[in-house]
Design an enzyme around this catalytic site. Structure first.
Site, PDB file in Angstrom:
ATOM      1  N   PHE A 100      -1.014 -13.502   1.384  1.00 47.68           N
ATOM      2  CA  PHE A 100      -2.344 -13.557   1.990  1.00 47.68           C
ATOM      3  C   PHE A 100      -2.856 -12.177   2.398  1.00 47.68           C
ATOM      4  O   PHE A 100      -4.061 -11.973   2.546  1.00 47.68           O
ATOM      5  CB  PHE A 100      -2.334 -14.493   3.206  1.00 47.68           C
ATOM      6  CG  PHE A 100      -1.791 -13.895   4.470  1.00 47.68           C
ATOM      7  CD1 PHE A 100      -2.646 -13.326   5.414  1.00 47.68           C
ATOM      8  CD2 PHE A 100      -0.433 -13.899   4.740  1.00 47.68           C
ATOM      9  CE1 PHE A 100      -2.147 -12.780   6.586  1.00 47.68           C
ATOM     10  CE2 PHE A 100       0.070 -13.356   5.912  1.00 47.68           C
ATOM     11  CZ  PHE A 100      -0.785 -12.792   6.843  1.00 47.68           C
ATOM     12  N   LYS A 101      -1.963 -11.220   2.568  1.00 47.96           N
ATOM     13  CA  LYS A 101      -2.382  -9.877   2.981  1.00 47.96           C
ATOM     14  C   LYS A 101      -3.351  -9.251   1.973  1.00 47.96           C
ATOM     15  O   LYS A 101      -4.159  -8.398   2.325  1.00 47.96           O
ATOM     16  CB  LYS A 101      -1.157  -8.970   3.143  1.00 47.96           C
ATOM     17  CG  LYS A 101      -0.061  -9.503   4.068  1.00 47.96           C
ATOM     18  CD  LYS A 101      -0.487  -9.521   5.508  1.00 47.96           C
ATOM     19  CE  LYS A 101       0.589 -10.110   6.417  1.00 47.96           C
ATOM     20  NZ  LYS A 101       1.736  -9.253   6.644  1.00 47.96           N
ATOM     21  N   ASP A 102      -3.291  -9.695   0.712  1.00 43.58           N
ATOM     22  CA  ASP A 102      -4.201  -9.154  -0.305  1.00 43.58           C
ATOM     23  C   ASP A 102      -5.664  -9.451   0.007  1.00 43.58           C
ATOM     24  O   ASP A 102      -6.557  -8.699  -0.403  1.00 43.58           O
ATOM     25  CB  ASP A 102      -3.880  -9.739  -1.684  1.00 43.58           C
ATOM     26  CG  ASP A 102      -2.560  -9.260  -2.251  1.00 43.58           C
ATOM     27  OD1 ASP A 102      -2.234  -8.074  -2.073  1.00 43.58           O
ATOM     28  OD2 ASP A 102      -1.853 -10.073  -2.884  1.00 43.58           O
TER      29      ASP A 102
END
Length: 480
Positions: A117-119
């Protein structure tokens, strides 16, 4: 729109001026002097927006100093099907909801280049950094810490960017094999991986120690991509709006979110969305064995753990006992009293914690206000996540990663049948194949391009947790 520090610097900075820096000069974290509000008319209009258009609309609330045409171009460049929908090629599928059963949803956030999810925020941050540095004819040395996913997301977002170097700390031998290979196999000349002997909290402490040396920070042009960076948190606010709009048909409906949480950045974005007026009933914090946040939201007592008391678990990105973004929420909880906040977090440094339960001898009674902010919490341990991975596979026919399993386990415990519950997916299961194999007896599905990543040569240095040595290493690589 101006920004204040949680520790006392008065409103003075714009979004653009705090974008590159991370910590405020007084060691606090930036927040807007007030949360912008959304109207029903805006929310209705946003229901028709693409993800890129929604990101532009949300960010414009916090960054009015960036020309709207430029902001629109940045979000259109970032949120494309090529970047986030490598399986479907359909930009409308960015962060799609999957209904597991009536009223229970999984929001997919891990279809980006590093499968986490950091993307969702980091790709935008890379483009924002490049845009700002070009305008200033400047350079930036990013100094960050990761427990697994932030590092690879940052490196993939910043690799090859003009004027940017990345120095990324990670706890030595405490990430999954896939996470480690994803970072350490990069060969870009502007990427430097540093494995620190210790746990993630030691890495995070080093980032803060270096950032608090203002002379060194300014000379070396140090910035950060950890979730202490305000722009990254704001970028994460967007998918809460997308999740809500996808799960509802009108603005009178509420939803709840369950968020696997280690450093409190992901769920802090949900708190901000709720403060903006998004109809969120509950924000459920899901922790693993490192349950400092669960303890706080159940008792009002915040007690960080020492490095040797922090467990190495099968959901390693949450192996954190000192959540840096928690300070942002506490600031709001205590009525934005920066002097009091400084006293509380000074006590954390001296004694390890504070107590807002209201019990005799405690540091205050603000715990009684927790319900006003919609927070609750729960905990999942290794045996729970194995059981959840198995049951999700059996009931819904999908495989989830270990952190998402923690979220689903806690969501099922805290679900209200009258309110839709959205669990935020955090990563694809391939990143934690060791535990998937333990739970299911088979390997996790692996996206194309990652088949043999663990066999690639790895490039990193091992260092002790010493700020002076770290600063010497950075200076040696930059020549400044």
């Amino acid at each position: 729109m101006h920004y204040v520090s949680t520790r006392g610097i008065a409103a003075q900075d714009t979004f653009s001026t705090i974008l590159l820096g991370g910590l405020a000069e007084d060691g606090g974290l930036y927040l807007p002097e007030h949360y912008p509000q959304i109207s029903d008319a805006e929310l209705n209009q946003w229901r028709t927006f693409s993800y890129a258009e929604l990101a532009c609309a949300v960010l414009a609330k916090f960054a009015p100093d960036i020309p709207l045409a430029d902001l629109r171009a940045l979000t259109q460049k970032t949120y494309t099907a090529a970047t986030y929908c490598n399986t479907s090629g359909d930009a409308s599928k960015i962060t799609p909801l999957q209904e597991l059963e009536p009223g229970l949803y999984l929001q997919a956030l891990s279809n980006g280049p590093t499968l986490a999810f950091k993307d969702m925020a980091m790709q935008l941050l890379g483009n924002l950094f490049e845009y700002t540095l070009d305008k200033q004819h400047a350079e930036l040395n990013i100094f960050g810490a990761t427990s697994g996913d932030t590092g690879s997301a940052a490196e993939y977002a910043m690799r090859g960017k003009r004027g940017i170097r990345v120095f990324m700390l990670s706890p030595h031998k405490k990430m999954s094999a896939f996470q480690t290979a994803q970072m350490f196999s990069l060969t870009d000349e502007n990427i430097f991986n540093i494995a620190v002997e210790g746990v993630f909290d030691d890495c995070q402490d080093l980032v803060k120690a270096v950032s608090n040396d203002l002379a060194f920070k300014n000379r070396q042009k140090i910035g950060t991509v950890n979730s202490i960076n305000w722009a990254r948190v704001v970028a994460q606010v967007v998918y809460y709006f997308r999740g809500y709009l996808s799960a509802t048909t009108n603005n009178s409906q509420q939803v709840s979110f369950t968020v696997p949480s280690g450093n409190f950045g992901n769920v802090c974005a949900g708190h901000i969305a709720r403060m903006m007026g998004l109809p969120i009933a509950k924000l459920v914090v899901a922790t693993n064995e490192n349950d400092v946040l669960d303890e706080f939201f159940k008792t009002g007592k915040y007690q960080v753990r020492k490095s040797e008391q922090t467990y190495h678990t099968s959901s390693p990105s949450m192996d954190i006992s000192k959540a840096s973004n928690f300070e942002r929420f506490v600031f709001d909880l205590i009525g934005r009293d920066s002097a009091r906040l400084l006293a509380l977090f000074s006590k954390v440094e001296k004694t390890g914690g504070f107590d807002l339960s209201g019990a005799p001898g405690s540091d205050g009674d603000e715990f009684k206000r927790i319900a006003e902010f919609g927070f609750s919490s729960g905990k999942s341990v290794h045996t729970d996540r194995l059981a959840t991975i198995r049951s999700v596979r059996e009931k819904y026919g999908i495989t989830v990663d270990t952190h998402t399993a923690d979220g689903i386990k806690v969501a099922l415990e805290q679900r209200d049948n009258n309110v839709a519950m959205i669990v935020l997916e955090t990563a694809l299961p391939a990143k934690f194949n060791e535990t998937i194999r333990e739970a299911l007896g088979v390997d996790a599905p692996r996206p194309a391009g990652f088949e043999n990543i663990e066999s690639l040569p790895q490039h990193f240095v091992v260092m002790v947790a010493d700020a002076a040595q770290m600063k010497a290493y950075i200076a040696g690589k930059t020549g400044l």
